[in-house]
Design an enzyme around this catalytic site. Sequence first.
Site: not given
Length: 143
Positions: A67-69, A100, A72
């Site tokens: 989900f951090k794609d 992360t 970021l």
Amino acid sequence: DYVDLATAILSLFLSTEEIPLSDLQRIIRVSLSGFDPPVVPVIKKTTTPTSSSMFVVELFHGATFCFKDLSLQFVVQMLNYFAVKRKRRITLVVATTGDTGPAAVQAVEDCKSEYLGILVHYPEGQISDFQRKQLTTCTHEKI
């Protein structure tokens, strides 16, 4: 259109003197280009046990399946925008025990900027083999 919606929301918090709307829209579009399907995060309608409808955004369609794609990719593109504008090199320093690090590394690698580099610290033996490979098999010279 998702890009137009994101631009409208983000423009409430960003000065057009600092970043023109056309540049913001381009950054958002580039940030979403690595997703499958490209440009729009997948939104699915589902039913809860109480029969009420709910919409769910699937955030695992990015390069690192995390989900951090989504965040970021955008953050790195914004950092690059200002680094280029100010002609300043930036090194991101990341400590990770999971998603992360790979998402940040992938975002920097995708950006292919001469102005951005990244240094990632992770605890040996405490991240998955898949995540370790994501961190240690990059080809970008500034990672």
